[in-house]
Design a protein around this motif. Structure first.
Motif, PDB file in Angstrom:
ATOM      1  N   ASP A  21       0.828  -1.189   0.140  1.00 31.58           N
ATOM      2  CA  ASP A  21       0.030  -0.074  -0.066  1.00 31.58           C
ATOM      3  C   ASP A  21       0.892   1.208   0.037  1.00 31.58           C
ATOM      4  O   ASP A  21       1.789   1.595   0.927  1.00 31.58           O
ATOM      5  CB  ASP A  21      -0.942  -0.003   1.266  1.00 31.58           C
ATOM      6  CG  ASP A  21      -1.655  -1.091   1.242  1.00 31.58           C
ATOM      7  OD1 ASP A  21      -2.237  -1.660   0.017  1.00 31.58           O
ATOM      8  OD2 ASP A  21      -2.325  -1.413   2.384  1.00 31.58           O
ATOM      9  N   GLN A  45      -4.210   6.945  -0.286  1.00 33.83           N
ATOM     10  CA  GLN A  45      -3.488   5.556  -0.418  1.00 33.83           C
ATOM     11  C   GLN A  45      -3.906   5.187  -1.577  1.00 33.83           C
ATOM     12  O   GLN A  45      -5.108   5.061  -1.931  1.00 33.83           O
ATOM     13  CB  GLN A  45      -4.159   4.850   0.885  1.00 33.83           C
ATOM     14  CG  GLN A  45      -3.670   3.317   0.966  1.00 33.83           C
ATOM     15  CD  GLN A  45      -4.210   2.618   2.102  1.00 33.83           C
ATOM     16  OE1 GLN A  45      -5.289   2.829   2.524  1.00 33.83           O
ATOM     17  NE2 GLN A  45      -3.413   1.929   2.692  1.00 33.83           N
ATOM     18  N   ARG A  47      -4.082   1.236  -3.261  1.00 31.52           N
ATOM     19  CA  ARG A  47      -4.267  -0.105  -2.788  1.00 31.52           C
ATOM     20  C   ARG A  47      -4.069  -1.133  -4.063  1.00 31.52           C
ATOM     21  O   ARG A  47      -4.346  -0.813  -5.195  1.00 31.52           O
ATOM     22  CB  ARG A  47      -5.393  -0.364  -1.815  1.00 31.52           C
ATOM     23  CG  ARG A  47      -5.155  -0.071  -0.510  1.00 31.52           C
ATOM     24  CD  ARG A  47      -6.266  -0.502   0.327  1.00 31.52           C
ATOM     25  NE  ARG A  47      -5.863  -0.109   1.773  1.00 31.52           N
ATOM     26  CZ  ARG A  47      -6.451  -0.774   2.874  1.00 31.52           C
ATOM     27  NH1 ARG A  47      -7.266  -1.440   2.703  1.00 31.52           N
ATOM     28  NH2 ARG A  47      -5.962  -0.199   4.065  1.00 31.52           N
ATOM     29  N   PHE A  53      -8.170   5.197  -1.746  1.00 35.13           N
ATOM     30  CA  PHE A  53      -8.759   5.554  -0.420  1.00 35.13           C
ATOM     31  C   PHE A  53      -8.165   6.958   0.114  1.00 35.13           C
ATOM     32  O   PHE A  53      -7.035   7.382  -0.076  1.00 35.13           O
ATOM     33  CB  PHE A  53      -8.454   4.474   0.560  1.00 35.13           C
ATOM     34  CG  PHE A  53      -9.321   3.259   0.227  1.00 35.13           C
ATOM     35  CD1 PHE A  53     -10.706   3.048   0.596  1.00 35.13           C
ATOM     36  CD2 PHE A  53      -8.750   2.507  -0.682  1.00 35.13           C
ATOM     37  CE1 PHE A  53     -11.519   1.856   0.257  1.00 35.13           C
ATOM     38  CE2 PHE A  53      -9.488   1.092  -0.886  1.00 35.13           C
ATOM     39  CZ  PHE A  53     -10.861   0.949  -0.681  1.00 35.13           C
ATOM     40  N   LEU A  55      -7.812   8.302   3.889  1.00 40.00           N
ATOM     41  CA  LEU A  55      -7.929   7.988   5.360  1.00 40.00           C
ATOM     42  C   LEU A  55      -7.944   9.034   6.117  1.00 40.00           C
ATOM     43  O   LEU A  55      -7.155  10.114   6.227  1.00 40.00           O
ATOM     44  CB  LEU A  55      -6.527   7.075   5.673  1.00 40.00           C
ATOM     45  CG  LEU A  55      -6.392   5.698   5.264  1.00 40.00           C
ATOM     46  CD1 LEU A  55      -6.194   5.496   3.732  1.00 40.00           C
ATOM     47  CD2 LEU A  55      -5.333   4.881   6.152  1.00 40.00           C
ATOM     48  N   GLN A  62     -11.497   4.712   6.576  1.00 36.92           N
ATOM     49  CA  GLN A  62     -11.069   4.925   5.247  1.00 36.92           C
ATOM     50  C   GLN A  62     -12.439   5.252   4.473  1.00 36.92           C
ATOM     51  O   GLN A  62     -13.321   4.798   4.613  1.00 36.92           O
ATOM     52  CB  GLN A  62     -10.335   4.023   4.600  1.00 36.92           C
ATOM     53  CG  GLN A  62     -10.807   2.624   4.777  1.00 36.92           C
ATOM     54  CD  GLN A  62      -9.989   1.505   4.185  1.00 36.92           C
ATOM     55  OE1 GLN A  62      -8.993   1.909   3.738  1.00 36.92           O
ATOM     56  NE2 GLN A  62     -10.470   0.412   3.834  1.00 36.92           N
ATOM     57  N   TYR A  63     -12.178   6.064   3.360  1.00 44.28           N
ATOM     58  CA  TYR A  63     -13.325   6.364   2.472  1.00 44.28           C
ATOM     59  C   TYR A  63     -12.769   6.156   0.912  1.00 44.28           C
ATOM     60  O   TYR A  63     -11.663   6.609   0.464  1.00 44.28           O
ATOM     61  CB  TYR A  63     -13.537   7.974   2.562  1.00 44.28           C
ATOM     62  CG  TYR A  63     -13.722   8.192   4.054  1.00 44.28           C
ATOM     63  CD1 TYR A  63     -15.065   8.007   4.706  1.00 44.28           C
ATOM     64  CD2 TYR A  63     -12.687   8.628   4.907  1.00 44.28           C
ATOM     65  CE1 TYR A  63     -15.303   8.565   6.000  1.00 44.28           C
ATOM     66  CE2 TYR A  63     -12.730   8.716   6.248  1.00 44.28           C
ATOM     67  CZ  TYR A  63     -14.073   8.791   6.811  1.00 44.28           C
ATOM     68  OH  TYR A  63     -14.247   9.332   8.069  1.00 44.28           O
ATOM     69  N   GLN A  78     -12.893  -4.483   1.489  1.00 46.12           N
ATOM     70  CA  GLN A  78     -12.459  -3.270   2.257  1.00 46.12           C
ATOM     71  C   GLN A  78     -13.594  -3.040   3.163  1.00 46.12           C
ATOM     72  O   GLN A  78     -14.759  -2.981   2.834  1.00 46.12           O
ATOM     73  CB  GLN A  78     -11.897  -2.467   1.647  1.00 46.12           C
ATOM     74  CG  GLN A  78     -10.786  -2.428   0.638  1.00 46.12           C
ATOM     75  CD  GLN A  78      -9.475  -2.745   1.676  1.00 46.12           C
ATOM     76  OE1 GLN A  78      -9.393  -2.240   2.533  1.00 46.12           O
ATOM     77  NE2 GLN A  78      -8.606  -3.569   0.866  1.00 46.12           N
ATOM     78  N   ALA A  80     -15.044   0.605   4.690  1.00 46.19           N
ATOM     79  CA  ALA A  80     -15.101   2.189   4.506  1.00 46.19           C
ATOM     80  C   ALA A  80     -16.418   2.640   4.791  1.00 46.19           C
ATOM     81  O   ALA A  80     -17.333   1.965   4.606  1.00 46.19           O
ATOM     82  CB  ALA A  80     -14.594   2.336   3.171  1.00 46.19           C
TER      83      ALA A  80
END
Length: 113
Positions: A21, A45, A47, A53, A55, A62-63, A78, A80
């Protein structure tokens, strides 16, 4: 000798986890009026699968920032919350949230590294 081997094993594990990540912290100070988030600092981030994402550094929630991330959330890969939870309202467009395009672009660069 055992502690040296253990230390090397832990270092290798930590390195591979970080490589999986890619992260970058961004702040309101960097973006000024383009800042879209309710927090002063967030982490972008990238991934696996180019899932992007955002954070929240204070809660580690996370979103999802793109469709790939949304798909991972829907598939249960995940956890979120919806992105709108952390977005500011756009003062120039009542009823709309701030654009995250500049942050999405920045996070996409992480995937390319």
């Amino acid at each position: 000798m055992k502690s040296v081997i253990l230390g090397i094993a832990l270092l290798a594990t930590a390195t591979s986890a970080l490589a999986a990540d890619k992260l970058i912290n961004v702040t309101k100070l960097e973006y000024g009026k383009q800042w879209a988030f309710t927090k002063e600092e967030v982490t972008l981030q990238c991934r696996k699968g180019n899932a992007l994402f955002v954070l929240n550094n204070s809660t580690l929630m996370q979103y999802p920032l793109n469709d790939a991330a949304q798909a991972q959330v829907k598939a249960g890969q995940q956890r979120a919350q919806p992105l709108d939870v952390i977005l500011l309202d756009d003062a120039h467009n009542p009823g709309k949230k701030m654009s995250v395009e500049v942050f999405r672009t920045r996070a996409e660069k992480l995937c390319a590294e």
